[in-house]
Design an enzyme around this catalytic site. Structure first.
Site, short mmCIF file in Angstrom:
data_model
loop_
_atom_site.label_atom_id
_atom_site.label_comp_id
_atom_site.label_asym_id
_atom_site.label_seq_id
_atom_site.Cartn_x
_atom_site.Cartn_y
_atom_site.Cartn_z
N ASP A 10 0.70 -1.28 0.05
CA ASP A 10 0.16 0.03 -0.18
C ASP A 10 0.69 1.19 0.07
OD1 ASP A 10 1.14 -0.62 2.67
OD2 ASP A 10 -1.00 0.20 3.55
N ASP A 15 6.70 1.19 1.78
CA ASP A 15 6.42 0.11 0.91
C ASP A 15 7.32 0.40 -0.52
OD1 ASP A 15 3.58 -1.17 1.73
OD2 ASP A 15 3.77 1.03 2.48
N ASN A 39 -2.41 2.57 3.60
CA ASN A 39 -1.94 4.06 3.91
C ASN A 39 -2.71 4.75 3.25
OD1 ASN A 39 0.26 3.09 5.55
ND2 ASN A 39 1.56 2.69 3.71
N THR A 124 2.97 -6.10 2.72
CA THR A 124 3.39 -5.12 3.42
C THR A 124 2.38 -4.12 3.78
OG1 THR A 124 4.18 -3.83 1.58
CG2 THR A 124 5.91 -5.40 2.45
N PHE A 165 -0.59 -0.80 12.60
CA PHE A 165 -1.41 -0.29 11.47
C PHE A 165 -1.92 -1.54 10.52
CE2 PHE A 165 -2.29 1.15 7.12
CZ PHE A 165 -3.40 1.92 7.66
N ASN A 166 -1.00 -2.15 10.07
CA ASN A 166 -1.31 -3.17 9.18
C ASN A 166 -2.29 -4.43 9.50
OD1 ASN A 166 0.12 -1.99 7.05
ND2 ASN A 166 1.80 -3.59 7.33
N HIS A 239 9.74 0.19 7.75
CA HIS A 239 9.17 -1.21 8.41
C HIS A 239 9.18 -2.12 7.14
CE1 HIS A 239 7.41 1.16 11.55
NE2 HIS A 239 6.99 1.97 10.68
N ASP A 240 8.56 -1.91 5.93
CA ASP A 240 8.25 -2.82 5.15
C ASP A 240 9.46 -3.36 4.39
OD1 ASP A 240 5.54 -2.48 5.55
OD2 ASP A 240 5.54 -1.09 3.95
C1 BDR Z 1 2.94 -0.07 8.43
O1 BDR Z 1 1.87 0.66 8.42
C2 BDR Z 1 2.30 1.52 7.18
O2 BDR Z 1 2.03 2.68 7.48
C3 BDR Z 1 3.78 1.21 6.66
O3 BDR Z 1 3.50 1.23 5.40
C4 BDR Z 1 4.15 -0.11 7.21
O4 BDR Z 1 3.44 -1.38 6.58
C5 BDR Z 1 3.87 -0.08 9.83
O5 BDR Z 1 2.88 -0.08 10.74
CA CA Z 2 3.10 -0.59 4.08
#
Ligand code: BDR
Ligand code: CA
Length: 314
Positions: A10, A15, A39, A124, A165-166, A239-240
């Protein structure tokens, strides 16, 4: 032999870098990029995938758009983190890379069942597309080597005190994936918060002296501003790309076996990943859980991939 993968994403600043790492690293054979709402809304995450592929010269990897909303709950987006476009910072021109006229789930199903060897899925983003793939096409299971995802945490969350979040954005989808019985690796916040794009990283990207290196530095500069404002971080966590790095070389991301459950009903904890690293509960192990990052190896691979793509772009 390069590992065949599909990234379900996303974009999203991190990403975008995950896509670059997968496309630019010789250990990966990137079969497809699929997009999902997360996102930002689906139209924007898909546009952003096309944008990053255009500026990186990734023209031979199909991109397909997937689900526009979570399985059950209403859509939430992370515009506070990623901006109104979902990938604020650099100025992108009109993308020249197009999407294929196929739903992401159909593309994944076709590629997985047609590939001569099992394929690794690297989500991701919220797990809506992946959950739909597994429930609509149970026959794909034997074609999936493993799922290596960015999401969850062994500790606290970043969207609520408990949830990352994910997972929070589509807990029912995450629950389906974590209970699928497929080989699963979870790269959560506890380890992605070690992947900080510190000023030396930005200097290395700038120092590549390519347009793509500068775009990456601009992406990370915007990401740094939101992480500073929202969480007081001194540098933003990428993160991703950690999930992609785990596929590239397991030595970069150390893991421990654990049972992981997704909280669906907690009054204050919906979307939390309950990770039993110490076997308190009598539950079977269903995941490898990332616990430590080799930061140097990680950034060497990311910067190496950006360099490779940036140079071949000229
Ligand atoms: C995840 O949430 C999104 O905002 C980032 O792209 C990542 O995949 C981190 O919590
Ligand atoms: Ca992401």
């Amino acid at each position: 032999m390069p590992v065949p993968i599909i990234i379900d994403c996303d974009p999203g600043h991190d990403d975008a870098v995950a896509i670059l790492l997968a496309a630019g690293d010789p250990a990966i054979d990137l079969l497809a990029i699929t997009t999902v709402a997360g996102n930002q809304v689906l139209e924007k995450t898909t546009l952003n995938a096309r944008r990053i592929c255009t500026v990186a010269g990734i023209t031979d990897v199909p991109i397909a758009a997937g689900c526009a909303r979570p399985l059950v709950q209403p859509l939430i987006v992370a515009d506070d983190v990623h901006g109104a476009s979902g990938m604020d910072g650099p100025r992108f021109g009109e993308p020249t890379v197009e999407i294929v006229p196929e739903h992401a789930v159909d593309l994944m199903h076709r590629l997985l069942t047609g590939h001569p060897e099992p394929v690794t899925l690297v989500p991701t983003a919220p797990l809506t597309n992946i959950a739909l793939l597994l429930t609509r096409h149970p026959d794909v299971a034997e074609h999936i080597r493993e799922i290596v995802l960015m999401g969850g945490s062994t500790e606290r969350g970043n969207r609520t005190p408990a949830a990352e979040f994910n997972i929070y954005a589509d807990p029912e989808a995450a629950d389906i994936v974590f209970r699928s019985g497929l080989p699963l690796t979870m790269c959560g916040l506890n380890v992605t918060h070690q992947a900080l794009a510190t000023p030396d990283v930005l200097a290395r990207l700038d120092g590549l002296d390519t347009e793509l290196g500068r775009i990456c530095a601009e992406l990370m500069t915007f990401f740094a501003s939101t992480y500073r404002r929202l969480w007081g971080f001194e540098a933003p966590p990428l993160h991703d790309p950690v999930a992609v790095a785990r596929v590239i070389d397991p030595e970069i991301v150390h893991c421990a076996d654990a049972s992981v459950a997704v909280e669906l009903h907690g009054t204050h904890t919906r979307g939390a990943t309950v990770v039993d690293l110490h076997q308190y509960l009598d539950r079977p192990v269903n995941a490898r859980v990332a616990v430590a990052l080799d930061r140097k190896k990680f950034w060497d691979r990311v910067i190496g991939a950006v360099d490779t793509l940036g140079r071949s772009r000229g």
